[in-house]
Enzyme design. Structure first.
Site, mmCIF file in Angstrom:
data_model
loop_
_atom_site.group_PDB
_atom_site.id
_atom_site.type_symbol
_atom_site.label_atom_id
_atom_site.label_comp_id
_atom_site.label_asym_id
_atom_site.label_seq_id
_atom_site.Cartn_x
_atom_site.Cartn_y
_atom_site.Cartn_z
ATOM 1 N N GLU A 228 5.514 19.206 0.222
ATOM 2 C CA GLU A 228 4.156 19.425 -0.410
ATOM 3 C C GLU A 228 3.710 20.820 0.001
ATOM 4 O OE1 GLU A 228 1.303 16.375 1.131
ATOM 5 O OE2 GLU A 228 2.032 14.981 -0.086
ATOM 6 N N GLY B 44 0.814 -1.400 -0.042
ATOM 7 C CA GLY B 44 -0.034 -0.018 -0.047
ATOM 8 C C GLY B 44 0.826 1.305 0.071
ATOM 9 N N ARG C 281 2.866 21.972 8.957
ATOM 10 C CA ARG C 281 1.383 22.687 8.949
ATOM 11 C C ARG C 281 0.496 21.557 8.725
ATOM 12 N NH1 ARG C 281 -2.185 24.967 5.393
ATOM 13 N NH2 ARG C 281 -3.750 25.791 6.861
#
Length: 600
Positions: free
Chosen positions: A497, A190, A442
């Site tokens: 990201e 996965g 964050r």
């Protein structure tokens, strides 16, 4: 985020959305407490007269120490795991420590905020004939939220020949000897998104399988089987050859400078903290040829902190010349911790967590030699802090090349465990600082999450010259994730990201530039170098947002980048370029990276 119906990724091409399926499973509370609540002593009176503080002391109820004769070890390991397996934002914190010797038939499964470590000087002093396992059964085979757990200073003889370590961010594998192979993906291959390995020897093959990115430093491996997006190696014996972007291997023969993380060990019956020495042009493990090089401090020279201690008392201990050892737990701070003496050690066990109240900074250091910060989680409080961690004061300029400050496995979180805000999470002012593995996050899920709810404009700001970062993970900030103003900075590996939750294009407009670059080197910088940087976008609120580039830097010969990539996850947003105006755009719903091998 990936719909629940999508299939797991192939080995070469992961499914979109690292943290898919954020339903009830992601926010599931921990199982009922089996080991009892954290011990929270009453807060100490802040205005009592100063007194001499003792060093040393016991390690508290959430440090579990085993020796080979301890009965019921497996049952206790299982008890901790069942409590912590789903406890992503709970308050449990545990350190599992094994005295030197041989242990048989164990499988130590690690959940959230759980650290396991041997107490020898060498990993081979403490051998587990069995496994130290991280898997993803709690999250339907998705390992992209397997944060905040660690393994250190152990030798493993895996039961089936291969140990499974399926992790995401903030899950270091340090100073480990695996007498077999290492699998970095969950059962069934996965999703997986990590990770970090340092000062380790893996006798067999490391199998990343579905791992999207990984950084390995100063280690030795018997082989490496594949790569997905970004695999970076520095100072690793047995690393594959440089082949970026196909396979995506970025390989440095040595690490420019490194100093391994301090660790607790036993000298007879006495606890000590070992401080490995600084290495330059480092390669391979530090412990392979007898006693490691460095110094040891007795625990009597540490103030051993327990939850409930006041910041005033901690600062009093520091002022008296004591080091700090934080036992597992939550520590609320009404003022910054002030680390002012050279060579001070601040070490956390079991993801000890500092939470600043009333908008203060959690910890500040002076511009002095040799401070070592390691093994801490800093959680932003609900009142905005201008900064959460400051290394050196503004304008710091002293030369620390021979004895730098090190920041290792120090993680920062804004939101997720509750509302939190901070303008800039980590500020590096001192020259020659080594930042070795940090996740500055964050939160994109959990409690207290929203574009303004957990507002955090900047992740890391580097003002100091000659700073080296090995293993940066910095994600989801409202503006720039990394800003670099110091000269002669170097970064080996970045995983980034952009913020998922940007409401529209205007919210991420950086002047005339579409979107804030993940990693921005200031126009005033004339010398900078970086290797193996990746930035991904997943604008799930407004998929039409355009990010002009992942990386921004002055176009000058002294500023050099190697092996860059940007990825649009499932077409949720788009990069027009990789760095400045160079590199091809990402296209459609493909998760195929756009790459730049060298810039300029």
């Amino acid at each position: 985020m990936t719909p629940a119906s999508e299939e797991p990724p192939t080995l070469q091409r992961p499914a979109v959305g690292r943290r898919a399926v954020l339903g009830a499973a992601a926010a599931a509370a921990a199982a009922p407490t089996l080991l009892g609540p954290l011990r929270t002593a009453a807060a100490e009176t802040p205005h009592r007269p100063p007194r001499a503080l003792p060093g040393g002391g016991d390690l508290g109820p959430n440090v579990l120490v085993f020796d080979p004769a301890t009965p019921g070890i497996q049952a206790k390991l299982d008890e901790v795991f069942h409590q912590q397996e789903k406890a992503q934002f709970d308050q449990g914190r545990y350190a599992l420590l094994f005295k030197p010797g041989n242990y048989h038939g164990l499988n130590a499964q690690l959940g959230f905020y759980t650290s396991i470590a041997g107490l020898g000087l060498s990993p081979d002093d403490t051998t587990i004939n069995g496994d130290v396992t991280v898997d993803a059964g709690w999250f339907n085979g998705n390992a992209t939220q397997n944060f905040w757990r660690s393994a250190e200073n152990l030798a493993l003889v895996p039961a089936n020949g291969t140990n499974r370590w399926a992790v995401a961010q903030a899950a270091p594998f340090r100073r480990m000897h695996v007498r077999g192979g290492l699998n970095l993906a969950p059962a069934g291959d996965g999703w997986a998104s990590g990770g970090y390995l340092a000062d380790c020897r893996i006798d067999g093959t490391v199998e990343p399988r579905s791992q999207q990115q990984w950084y390995s430093r100063d280690s030795a491996v018997g082989g490496w089987s594949n790569g997905v997006w970004n695999m970076v190696f520095s100072g690793v014996e047995g690393a594959p050859a440089q082949t970026f972007p196909t396979p995506p291997y970025t390989v440095l023969d040595t690490t420019p400078a490194s100093r391994e993380k301090p660790f607790l060990h036993l000298h007879g019956d006495e606890y000590r903290v070992f401080l490995p020495e600084l290495r330059t042009a480092a390669r391979g493990v530090t412990w392979g040829n007898g006693t490691p090089r460095g110094t040891a401090l007795p625990l009597s020279r540490f103030y051993v902190a327990k939850p409930g201690v006041s910041a005033a008392t901690l600062n009093q201990a520091l002022a008296q010349g004591l080091h700090l050892l934080f036992t597992p737990g939550i520590y609320r701070l009404d003022r910054p911790l002030q680390v002012t003496a050279p060579n001070t050690v601040v070490l956390g066990l079991g993801y000890a967590t500092l939470i600043p109240d009333n908008g203060v900074t959690a910890l500040k250091t002076a511009d002095v030699d040799g401070i070592r910060l390691a093994g801490l989680l800093i959680d932003a409080g609900p009142v905005n802090s201008a900064t959460l961690l400051e290394i050196g004061p503004p304008g710091a300029s002293a030369d620390h090349a021979a004895n730098p400050t090190t920041v290792q496995d120090v993680f920062v979180r804004i939101g997720g465990a509750g509302p939190g805000k901070a303008t800039t999470s980590m500020v590096i002012n001192s020259r020659h600082t080594l930042v070795d593995h940090t996740w500055v996050w964050r939160a994109d899920h959990g409690d207290g999450v929203g574009w303004e709810t957990n507002r955090a404009d900047y992740g890391i700001r580097v003002n100091g010259d000659d700073v080296l970062a090995t293993g940066l993970f910095v994600e989801h900030f409202n503006k720039h994730d990394v800003q670099w103003y110091g000269q002669r900075g170097r970064t080996v590996f970045l995983q980034n990201e952009k913020a998922y939750d940007a409401p529209n294009q205007a919210a991420v407009q950086d002047g005339n530039v579409k979107g804030y670059a993940a990693y921005k080197v200031a126009d005033s910088v004339t010398t900078h170098e970086a290797w193996g940087l990746g930035s991904y976008c997943y604008y799930n609120v407004d998929p039409g947002i355009v990010q002009h580039h992942g990386f921004a830097a002055p176009n000058t010969p002294g500023v050099k980048f190697h092996d860059l990539l940007v990825v649009s996850l499932g077409g949720k947003g788009q990069y027009e370029r990789v760095i400045n105006d160079s590199g091809a755009p990402t296209s459609g719903g493909s998760t195929t990276p756009s790459t730049v091998v060298a810039y300029p």
